[in-house]
Design a protein around this motif. Structure first.
Motif, PDB file in Angstrom:
ATOM      1  N   ARG A  28       0.912  -1.268  -0.101  1.00 25.49           N
ATOM      2  CA  ARG A  28       0.087   0.034  -0.063  1.00 25.49           C
ATOM      3  C   ARG A  28       0.918   1.262  -0.083  1.00 25.49           C
ATOM      4  N   PHE A  29       0.609   2.255  -0.603  1.00 27.85           N
ATOM      5  CA  PHE A  29       1.260   3.489  -0.758  1.00 27.85           C
ATOM      6  C   PHE A  29       0.349   4.665  -0.335  1.00 27.85           C
ATOM      7  N   LYS A  34      -2.974   9.170   3.842  1.00 27.92           N
ATOM      8  CA  LYS A  34      -4.156   8.625   3.087  1.00 27.92           C
ATOM      9  C   LYS A  34      -3.745   7.521   2.155  1.00 27.92           C
ATOM     10  N   GLU A  35      -4.402   6.482   1.888  1.00 27.40           N
ATOM     11  CA  GLU A  35      -4.013   5.252   0.764  1.00 27.40           C
ATOM     12  C   GLU A  35      -4.370   5.846  -0.373  1.00 27.40           C
ATOM     13  N   MET A  36      -3.448   5.834  -1.342  1.00 29.17           N
ATOM     14  CA  MET A  36      -3.756   6.541  -2.646  1.00 29.17           C
ATOM     15  C   MET A  36      -3.706   5.358  -3.701  1.00 29.17           C
ATOM     16  N   CYS A  37      -2.959   4.165  -3.409  1.00 25.65           N
ATOM     17  CA  CYS A  37      -3.101   2.943  -4.045  1.00 25.65           C
ATOM     18  C   CYS A  37      -2.607   1.760  -3.446  1.00 25.65           C
ATOM     19  N   VAL A  38      -2.898   0.639  -4.255  1.00 29.07           N
ATOM     20  CA  VAL A  38      -2.443  -0.342  -3.709  1.00 29.07           C
ATOM     21  C   VAL A  38      -1.975  -1.245  -5.063  1.00 29.07           C
ATOM     22  N   VAL A  39      -0.906  -1.814  -4.486  1.00 30.28           N
ATOM     23  CA  VAL A  39      -0.050  -2.873  -5.746  1.00 30.28           C
ATOM     24  C   VAL A  39      -0.183  -4.167  -5.346  1.00 30.28           C
ATOM     25  N   ARG A  40      -0.438  -5.070  -6.392  1.00 25.65           N
ATOM     26  CA  ARG A  40      -0.271  -6.315  -6.100  1.00 25.65           C
ATOM     27  C   ARG A  40       0.566  -6.912  -7.219  1.00 25.65           C
ATOM     28  N   TYR A  41       1.246  -7.923  -6.692  1.00 27.06           N
ATOM     29  CA  TYR A  41       2.033  -8.676  -7.625  1.00 27.06           C
ATOM     30  C   TYR A  41       2.006 -10.270  -7.617  1.00 27.06           C
ATOM     31  N   ASP A  42       1.869 -10.838  -8.769  1.00 30.81           N
ATOM     32  CA  ASP A  42       1.170 -12.101  -8.957  1.00 30.81           C
ATOM     33  C   ASP A  42       2.449 -12.767  -9.779  1.00 30.81           C
ATOM     34  N   THR A  54      -7.850   6.766  -5.816  1.00 32.45           N
ATOM     35  CA  THR A  54      -8.244   8.153  -6.322  1.00 32.45           C
ATOM     36  C   THR A  54      -9.497   8.128  -7.321  1.00 32.45           C
ATOM     37  N   THR A  55      -9.310   7.054  -8.253  1.00 30.44           N
ATOM     38  CA  THR A  55     -10.207   6.981  -9.357  1.00 30.44           C
ATOM     39  C   THR A  55     -11.009   5.674  -9.484  1.00 30.44           C
ATOM     40  N   ASN A  56     -10.736   4.838  -8.496  1.00 35.56           N
ATOM     41  CA  ASN A  56     -11.334   3.292  -8.388  1.00 35.56           C
ATOM     42  C   ASN A  56     -11.349   2.792  -9.724  1.00 35.56           C
ATOM     43  N   GLN A  57      -9.956   2.718 -10.142  1.00 41.43           N
ATOM     44  CA  GLN A  57      -9.522   2.262 -11.301  1.00 41.43           C
ATOM     45  C   GLN A  57      -8.526   1.234 -11.346  1.00 41.43           C
ATOM     46  N   THR A  58      -8.419   0.147 -11.912  1.00 41.05           N
ATOM     47  CA  THR A  58      -7.435  -0.830 -12.020  1.00 41.05           C
ATOM     48  C   THR A  58      -6.573  -0.761 -12.933  1.00 41.05           C
ATOM     49  N   TYR A  59      -5.278  -0.904 -12.969  1.00 36.31           N
ATOM     50  CA  TYR A  59      -4.467  -1.090 -14.298  1.00 36.31           C
ATOM     51  C   TYR A  59      -3.306  -2.163 -13.858  1.00 36.31           C
ATOM     52  N   GLU A  60      -3.108  -2.762 -15.011  1.00 36.78           N
ATOM     53  CA  GLU A  60      -1.914  -3.843 -14.855  1.00 36.78           C
ATOM     54  C   GLU A  60      -0.865  -3.399 -15.895  1.00 36.78           C
ATOM     55  N   PHE A  61       0.351  -3.999 -15.288  1.00 35.79           N
ATOM     56  CA  PHE A  61       1.852  -3.634 -15.835  1.00 35.79           C
ATOM     57  C   PHE A  61       2.484  -4.732 -15.594  1.00 35.79           C
ATOM     58  N   ASP A  62       3.302  -4.943 -16.904  1.00 38.31           N
ATOM     59  CA  ASP A  62       4.207  -6.107 -16.684  1.00 38.31           C
ATOM     60  C   ASP A  62       5.650  -5.487 -16.708  1.00 38.31           C
ATOM     61  N   ASN A  63       5.671  -4.254 -16.404  1.00 33.67           N
ATOM     62  CA  ASN A  63       7.018  -3.641 -16.239  1.00 33.67           C
ATOM     63  C   ASN A  63       7.089  -2.853 -14.855  1.00 33.67           C
ATOM     64  N   ILE A  64       8.297  -3.063 -14.205  1.00 37.15           N
ATOM     65  CA  ILE A  64       8.319  -2.358 -12.912  1.00 37.15           C
ATOM     66  C   ILE A  64       8.513  -0.814 -12.970  1.00 37.15           C
ATOM     67  N   ASP A  65       9.115  -0.489 -14.153  1.00 33.58           N
ATOM     68  CA  ASP A  65       9.359   1.046 -14.172  1.00 33.58           C
ATOM     69  C   ASP A  65       7.799   1.739 -14.397  1.00 33.58           C
ATOM     70  N   TYR A  66       7.193   1.112 -15.027  1.00 28.97           N
ATOM     71  CA  TYR A  66       5.913   1.782 -15.372  1.00 28.97           C
ATOM     72  C   TYR A  66       4.728   1.850 -14.070  1.00 28.97           C
ATOM     73  N   VAL A  67       4.946   0.786 -13.106  1.00 31.08           N
ATOM     74  CA  VAL A  67       4.317   0.832 -12.145  1.00 31.08           C
ATOM     75  C   VAL A  67       4.884   1.802 -11.004  1.00 31.08           C
ATOM     76  N   ALA A  68       6.237   1.895 -10.869  1.00 35.63           N
ATOM     77  CA  ALA A  68       6.856   2.851 -10.237  1.00 35.63           C
ATOM     78  C   ALA A  68       6.331   4.058 -10.477  1.00 35.63           C
ATOM     79  N   VAL A  69       6.374   4.757 -11.662  1.00 37.22           N
ATOM     80  CA  VAL A  69       5.917   6.161 -11.995  1.00 37.22           C
ATOM     81  C   VAL A  69       4.424   6.315 -11.911  1.00 37.22           C
ATOM     82  N   GLU A  70       3.759   5.348 -12.005  1.00 33.52           N
ATOM     83  CA  GLU A  70       2.097   5.668 -11.651  1.00 33.52           C
ATOM     84  C   GLU A  70       2.060   6.184 -10.085  1.00 33.52           C
ATOM     85  N   VAL A  71       2.851   5.077  -9.117  1.00 32.91           N
ATOM     86  CA  VAL A  71       2.776   5.099  -7.737  1.00 32.91           C
ATOM     87  C   VAL A  71       3.340   6.483  -7.408  1.00 32.91           C
ATOM     88  N   LEU A  72       4.458   6.872  -7.867  1.00 30.72           N
ATOM     89  CA  LEU A  72       5.336   8.396  -7.852  1.00 30.72           C
ATOM     90  C   LEU A  72       4.133   9.324  -8.112  1.00 30.72           C
TER      91      LEU A  72
END
Length: 83
Positions: A28-29, A34-42, A54-72
């Motif tokens: 959780r970040f 205030k919780e801004m996002c939750v990241v899961r890794y399978d 913040t938007t109640n949307q879910t996104y999928e990524f296969d690249n750690i860099d893209y996830v990190a930028v979204e979290v940032l």
């Protein structure tokens, strides 16, 4: 020069990938408590899933860099000033 805010995020995400259990890893970040996002890794699918609180949307990524930028983008201060 301020230290990178991306490095701690990438370290947390990388720890998720390095976990040896078969369980889905969850982080959780927050911003100002205030919780801004939750990241899961399978580890089976090698996919990250980001739930944007913040938007109640879910996104999928296969690249750690893209996830990190979204979290940032979700956790960094709205106004940042360079020193």
């Amino acid at each position: 020069m301020k230290p990178s805010q991306l490095i701690p995020i990438i370290r947390r995400l990388d720890a998720m990938r390095e976990d040896q259990t078969d369980e889905v890893q969850v982080r959780r970040f927050e911003k100002d408590g205030k919780e801004m996002c939750v990241v899961r890794y399978d580890s089976q699918s090698k996919m990250f899933e980001l739930d944007d609180r913040t938007t109640n949307q879910t996104y999928e990524f296969d690249n750690i860099d893209y996830v990190a930028v979204e979290v940032l983008e979700l956790v960094q201060p709205a106004t940042s000033t360079e020193e």
